[in-house]
Scaffold this motif. Structure first.
Motif, mmCIF file in Angstrom:
data_model
loop_
_atom_site.group_PDB
_atom_site.id
_atom_site.type_symbol
_atom_site.label_atom_id
_atom_site.label_comp_id
_atom_site.label_asym_id
_atom_site.label_seq_id
_atom_site.Cartn_x
_atom_site.Cartn_y
_atom_site.Cartn_z
ATOM 1 N N TYR A 1 96.658 25.539 -128.680
ATOM 2 C CA TYR A 1 96.161 26.747 -128.030
ATOM 3 C C TYR A 1 95.758 26.423 -126.597
ATOM 4 O O TYR A 1 95.210 25.356 -126.318
ATOM 5 C CB TYR A 1 94.983 27.325 -128.805
ATOM 6 C CG TYR A 1 95.362 27.793 -130.181
ATOM 7 C CD1 TYR A 1 96.154 28.920 -130.346
ATOM 8 C CD2 TYR A 1 94.965 27.102 -131.314
ATOM 9 C CE1 TYR A 1 96.527 29.357 -131.606
ATOM 10 C CE2 TYR A 1 95.322 27.525 -132.574
ATOM 11 C CZ TYR A 1 96.108 28.656 -132.715
ATOM 12 O OH TYR A 1 96.472 29.084 -133.975
ATOM 13 N N GLU A 2 96.006 27.364 -125.691
ATOM 14 C CA GLU A 2 95.659 27.179 -124.281
ATOM 15 C C GLU A 2 94.556 28.109 -123.818
ATOM 16 O O GLU A 2 93.778 27.752 -122.939
ATOM 17 C CB GLU A 2 96.905 27.382 -123.410
ATOM 18 C CG GLU A 2 97.970 26.324 -123.653
ATOM 19 C CD GLU A 2 99.204 26.539 -122.798
ATOM 20 O OE1 GLU A 2 99.172 27.396 -121.885
ATOM 21 O OE2 GLU A 2 100.195 25.837 -123.046
ATOM 22 N N ASN A 3 94.500 29.317 -124.388
ATOM 23 C CA ASN A 3 93.498 30.314 -124.005
ATOM 24 C C ASN A 3 92.896 30.926 -125.256
ATOM 25 O O ASN A 3 93.563 31.680 -125.972
ATOM 26 C CB ASN A 3 94.131 31.412 -123.146
ATOM 27 C CG ASN A 3 94.469 30.915 -121.768
ATOM 28 O OD1 ASN A 3 93.583 30.668 -120.958
ATOM 29 N ND2 ASN A 3 95.754 30.744 -121.496
ATOM 30 N N ALA B 1 91.180 26.705 -122.374
ATOM 31 C CA ALA B 1 90.195 27.551 -121.712
ATOM 32 C C ALA B 1 89.522 28.417 -122.769
ATOM 33 O O ALA B 1 90.171 28.908 -123.695
ATOM 34 C CB ALA B 1 90.869 28.423 -120.667
ATOM 35 N N LEU B 2 88.213 28.594 -122.628
ATOM 36 C CA LEU B 2 87.433 29.413 -123.546
ATOM 37 C C LEU B 2 86.986 30.659 -122.799
ATOM 38 O O LEU B 2 86.315 30.575 -121.773
ATOM 39 C CB LEU B 2 86.224 28.627 -124.060
ATOM 40 C CG LEU B 2 85.351 29.298 -125.101
ATOM 41 C CD1 LEU B 2 86.131 29.522 -126.398
ATOM 42 C CD2 LEU B 2 84.116 28.453 -125.380
ATOM 43 N N HIS B 3 87.377 31.826 -123.311
ATOM 44 C CA HIS B 3 87.030 33.101 -122.705
ATOM 45 C C HIS B 3 86.029 33.799 -123.623
ATOM 46 O O HIS B 3 86.392 34.242 -124.719
ATOM 47 C CB HIS B 3 88.276 33.970 -122.522
ATOM 48 C CG HIS B 3 89.325 33.309 -121.688
ATOM 49 N ND1 HIS B 3 89.356 33.414 -120.316
ATOM 50 C CD2 HIS B 3 90.356 32.501 -122.032
ATOM 51 C CE1 HIS B 3 90.384 32.723 -119.855
ATOM 52 N NE2 HIS B 3 91.002 32.148 -120.879
ATOM 53 N N ILE B 4 84.781 33.876 -123.183
ATOM 54 C CA ILE B 4 83.716 34.477 -123.985
ATOM 55 C C ILE B 4 83.626 35.946 -123.595
ATOM 56 O O ILE B 4 83.389 36.275 -122.429
ATOM 57 C CB ILE B 4 82.372 33.767 -123.749
ATOM 58 C CG1 ILE B 4 82.524 32.259 -123.941
ATOM 59 C CG2 ILE B 4 81.305 34.341 -124.677
ATOM 60 C CD1 ILE B 4 81.338 31.450 -123.440
ATOM 61 N N SER C 1 86.777 24.419 -119.727
ATOM 62 C CA SER C 1 87.013 25.590 -118.887
ATOM 63 C C SER C 1 86.428 26.807 -119.589
ATOM 64 O O SER C 1 86.915 27.214 -120.644
ATOM 65 C CB SER C 1 88.524 25.758 -118.671
ATOM 66 O OG SER C 1 88.796 26.918 -117.923
ATOM 67 N N VAL C 2 85.373 27.384 -119.010
ATOM 68 C CA VAL C 2 84.662 28.483 -119.655
ATOM 69 C C VAL C 2 84.635 29.688 -118.721
ATOM 70 O O VAL C 2 84.285 29.568 -117.549
ATOM 71 C CB VAL C 2 83.212 28.074 -120.016
ATOM 72 C CG1 VAL C 2 82.493 29.220 -120.716
ATOM 73 C CG2 VAL C 2 83.196 26.818 -120.869
ATOM 74 N N HIS C 3 85.006 30.842 -119.257
ATOM 75 C CA HIS C 3 85.026 32.092 -118.499
ATOM 76 C C HIS C 3 84.331 33.165 -119.325
ATOM 77 O O HIS C 3 84.357 33.120 -120.553
ATOM 78 C CB HIS C 3 86.467 32.525 -118.213
ATOM 79 C CG HIS C 3 87.311 31.439 -117.647
ATOM 80 N ND1 HIS C 3 87.336 31.145 -116.307
ATOM 81 C CD2 HIS C 3 88.125 30.544 -118.246
ATOM 82 C CE1 HIS C 3 88.152 30.127 -116.095
ATOM 83 N NE2 HIS C 3 88.646 29.742 -117.270
ATOM 84 N N THR C 4 83.736 34.141 -118.654
ATOM 85 C CA THR C 4 83.104 35.250 -119.364
ATOM 86 C C THR C 4 83.715 36.573 -118.924
ATOM 87 O O THR C 4 84.149 36.717 -117.785
ATOM 88 C CB THR C 4 81.578 35.291 -119.132
ATOM 89 O OG1 THR C 4 81.321 35.471 -117.745
ATOM 90 C CG2 THR C 4 80.913 34.024 -119.646
#
Length: 151
Positions: free
Chosen positions: A5-7, A35-38, A84-87
């Protein structure tokens, strides 16, 4: 064949179920260097009749709480070693926004969410967000159950 998994999109709402999903999503993101998209959706649909009486104070409060929740989750993910963390925070229906628009925006190849926190009649009338995501998402979906549900 192993899937990488990439995203990874993790849906959070402050519930214990979402917290369990978040912990699992961090582990998967670290293993995959993904990358983790919260994501948090401010769902004002349930407060429509009250909102008119409150003169928009409920949406403002929900938005403030959502920002606070995302900041806490973002910090926890970074401290746990996610690379890599994004919200993402939006207002609307989580049932439609998460599996459709947001999953596409972040190019999610895995959506993680906690098992539903509602039961019985509530599920009959409202439906489960996790159930709807499972039925409509175009990518893999992992529903994480809490320990009580596994017994």
């Amino acid at each position: 064949m192993t899937t990488k998994y990439e995203n990874i999109l993790i849906a959070v709402d402050g519930s214990e179920e979402a917290k369990k999903g978040f912990e699992k999503a961090i582990d998967i993101a670290k293993r995959n260097e993904a990358a983790l998209h919260i994501v948090h959706i401010v769902d004002n649909g349930y407060f429509a009749s009250v909102e008119a009486l409150a003169h928009a104070s409920i949406p403002d409060y929900n938005e403030q709480q959502g920002k606070k929740l995302l900041a806490e989750y973002e910090q926890a993910a970074k401290e746990a070693g996610a690379l890599s963390v994004h919200t993402v925070m939006e207002t609307g229906s989580p049932k439609s926004l998460i599996p459709n628009r947001i999953a596409n925006q972040v190019q999610a190849d895995l959506i993680v969410c906690g098992a539903t926190g509602i039961h019985g009649m509530e599920r009959l009338f409202l439906g489960s967000v996790s159930e709807h995501i499972t039925r409509t998402a175009k990518c893999d979906v992992l529903i994480v159950r809490n320990n009580e549900e596994n017994k």
